[in-house]
Design a protein around this motif. Structure first.
Motif, PDB file in Angstrom:
ATOM      1  N   ASN A  19       0.814  -1.229   0.000  1.00 50.62           N
ATOM      2  CA  ASN A  19       0.000   0.000   0.000  1.00 50.62           C
ATOM      3  C   ASN A  19       0.839   1.267   0.000  1.00 50.62           C
ATOM      4  OD1 ASN A  19      -2.569  -1.280  -0.035  1.00 50.62           O
ATOM      5  ND2 ASN A  19      -2.282  -1.765   2.126  1.00 50.62           N
ATOM      6  N   MET A  20       1.933   1.240  -0.735  1.00 54.30           N
ATOM      7  CA  MET A  20       2.790   2.413  -0.863  1.00 54.30           C
ATOM      8  C   MET A  20       2.209   3.361  -1.917  1.00 54.30           C
ATOM      9  SD  MET A  20       5.455   1.981   1.094  1.00 54.30           S
ATOM     10  CE  MET A  20       6.356   0.727   1.962  1.00 54.30           C
ATOM     11  N   ARG A  21       2.443   4.643  -1.721  1.00 55.55           N
ATOM     12  CA  ARG A  21       1.988   5.654  -2.678  1.00 55.55           C
ATOM     13  C   ARG A  21       3.072   5.846  -3.738  1.00 55.55           C
ATOM     14  NH1 ARG A  21       2.068  10.126   1.202  1.00 55.55           N
ATOM     15  NH2 ARG A  21       3.719   8.752   1.882  1.00 55.55           N
ATOM     16  N   ILE A  22       2.654   5.819  -5.012  1.00 53.99           N
ATOM     17  CA  ILE A  22       3.596   5.903  -6.122  1.00 53.99           C
ATOM     18  C   ILE A  22       3.268   7.134  -6.959  1.00 53.99           C
ATOM     19  CG2 ILE A  22       4.504   4.744  -8.162  1.00 53.99           C
ATOM     20  CD1 ILE A  22       3.477   2.082  -6.846  1.00 53.99           C
ATOM     21  N   CYS A  23       4.228   8.063  -7.043  1.00 50.85           N
ATOM     22  CA  CYS A  23       4.046   9.252  -7.871  1.00 50.85           C
ATOM     23  C   CYS A  23       4.255   8.896  -9.339  1.00 50.85           C
ATOM     24  CB  CYS A  23       5.045  10.343  -7.484  1.00 50.85           C
ATOM     25  SG  CYS A  23       4.565  11.337  -6.075  1.00 50.85           S
ATOM     26  N   ILE A  24       3.354   9.403 -10.182  1.00 52.07           N
ATOM     27  CA  ILE A  24       3.480   9.226 -11.622  1.00 52.07           C
ATOM     28  C   ILE A  24       3.198  10.555 -12.312  1.00 52.07           C
ATOM     29  CG2 ILE A  24       2.921   6.764 -11.633  1.00 52.07           C
ATOM     30  CD1 ILE A  24       0.075   7.493 -12.457  1.00 52.07           C
ATOM     31  N   TRP A  25       3.707  10.700 -13.516  1.00 55.37           N
ATOM     32  CA  TRP A  25       3.499  11.901 -14.319  1.00 55.37           C
ATOM     33  C   TRP A  25       2.166  11.756 -15.021  1.00 55.37           C
ATOM     34  CZ3 TRP A  25       7.180  13.317 -18.927  1.00 55.37           C
ATOM     35  CH2 TRP A  25       6.868  14.594 -19.408  1.00 55.37           C
ATOM     36  N   PHE A  43      -1.773   5.563  -6.837  1.00 56.41           N
ATOM     37  CA  PHE A  43      -0.984   6.452  -7.679  1.00 56.41           C
ATOM     38  C   PHE A  43      -1.313   7.902  -7.377  1.00 56.41           C
ATOM     39  CE2 PHE A  43      -1.299   2.479 -10.111  1.00 56.41           C
ATOM     40  CZ  PHE A  43       0.045   2.174 -10.187  1.00 56.41           C
ATOM     41  N   VAL A  44      -0.271   8.693  -7.197  1.00 52.74           N
ATOM     42  CA  VAL A  44      -0.400  10.123  -6.969  1.00 52.74           C
ATOM     43  C   VAL A  44       0.070  10.802  -8.247  1.00 52.74           C
ATOM     44  CG1 VAL A  44       0.315  12.080  -5.538  1.00 52.74           C
ATOM     45  CG2 VAL A  44       0.048   9.800  -4.505  1.00 52.74           C
ATOM     46  N   PHE A  54      10.096  15.243  -6.494  1.00 53.61           N
ATOM     47  CA  PHE A  54       9.867  16.126  -5.354  1.00 53.61           C
ATOM     48  C   PHE A  54       8.722  15.601  -4.487  1.00 53.61           C
ATOM     49  CE2 PHE A  54      12.067  19.234  -8.182  1.00 53.61           C
ATOM     50  CZ  PHE A  54      13.187  19.404  -7.368  1.00 53.61           C
ATOM     51  N   GLY A  55       7.818  14.820  -5.079  1.00 57.73           N
ATOM     52  CA  GLY A  55       6.747  14.182  -4.313  1.00 57.73           C
ATOM     53  C   GLY A  55       7.287  13.226  -3.265  1.00 57.73           C
ATOM     54  N   ILE A  56       8.380  12.548  -3.582  1.00 52.56           N
ATOM     55  CA  ILE A  56       9.037  11.673  -2.604  1.00 52.56           C
ATOM     56  C   ILE A  56       9.634  12.540  -1.492  1.00 52.56           C
ATOM     57  CG2 ILE A  56      10.927  10.046  -2.189  1.00 52.56           C
ATOM     58  CD1 ILE A  56      10.617   9.161  -5.113  1.00 52.56           C
ATOM     59  N   LYS A  57      10.377  13.549  -1.897  1.00 50.67           N
ATOM     60  CA  LYS A  57      11.054  14.421  -0.926  1.00 50.67           C
ATOM     61  C   LYS A  57      10.057  15.139  -0.026  1.00 50.67           C
ATOM     62  CE  LYS A  57      15.410  14.615  -2.963  1.00 50.67           C
ATOM     63  NZ  LYS A  57      16.445  14.142  -2.081  1.00 50.67           N
ATOM     64  N   ASP A  58       8.882  15.518  -0.573  1.00 45.68           N
ATOM     65  CA  ASP A  58       7.871  16.251   0.196  1.00 45.68           C
ATOM     66  C   ASP A  58       6.956  15.333   1.003  1.00 45.68           C
ATOM     67  OD1 ASP A  58       8.888  18.572  -0.913  1.00 45.68           O
ATOM     68  OD2 ASP A  58       7.357  18.709  -2.470  1.00 45.68           O
ATOM     69  N   GLY A  59       7.098  14.013   0.826  1.00 47.09           N
ATOM     70  CA  GLY A  59       6.291  13.070   1.581  1.00 47.09           C
ATOM     71  C   GLY A  59       4.941  12.742   0.965  1.00 47.09           C
ATOM     72  N   ASP A  60       4.695  13.221  -0.266  1.00 48.38           N
ATOM     73  CA  ASP A  60       3.445  12.882  -0.961  1.00 48.38           C
ATOM     74  C   ASP A  60       3.432  11.427  -1.410  1.00 48.38           C
ATOM     75  OD1 ASP A  60       2.773  15.560  -0.747  1.00 48.38           O
ATOM     76  OD2 ASP A  60       3.352  16.048  -2.803  1.00 48.38           O
TER      77      ASP A  60
END
Length: 114
Positions: A19-25, A43-44, A54-60
């Protein structure tokens, strides 16, 4: 008191199971593909590819799903990975050929040749 077991992530499947959040373009063919291929993923969507990092760095997000070409540029970029705390995990999700178009006709003037 017991230690909580560490979750080991080696693939996108592992991240989804955890259940990890994964940033995508967002609004890209790649985003469309992973959303269809992995319907249980969290997916974020980010407006720009850099925002996925930056989503990783910002905690999103816990992870970012980006292209190999982008990773090669980000890996040694001081602004995006200055602490060298971002690493490549897993394998290629899907290999896609890519290219770019040019405005000029290289067949006549050869102005677009590099």
């Amino acid at each position: 008191m017991q230690n909580k077991p560490t979750t080991i992530i080696n693939s996108i499947d592992d991240a989804i199971r955890a259940n990890m959040r994964i940033c995508i373009w967002k609004d890209t063919g790649s985003a469309d593909y992973v959303i269809r291929k992995f319907p249980k993923g969290i997916f974020v969507e980010k407006a720009l590819e850099d925002e996925t990092i930056f989503g990783i760095k910002d905690g999103d997000c816990d992870f970012a799903l980006i292209s190999i070409t982008s990773w090669e540029q980000i890996e040694n970029n001081k602004e995006m990975n200055g602490d060298c705390d971002l690493v490549w995990i897993g394998r290629v999700v899907k290999s896609v050929d890519a290219g770019f178009g040019v405005k000029n006709d290289a067949g006549i003037l050869c102005t677009s040749l590099i």
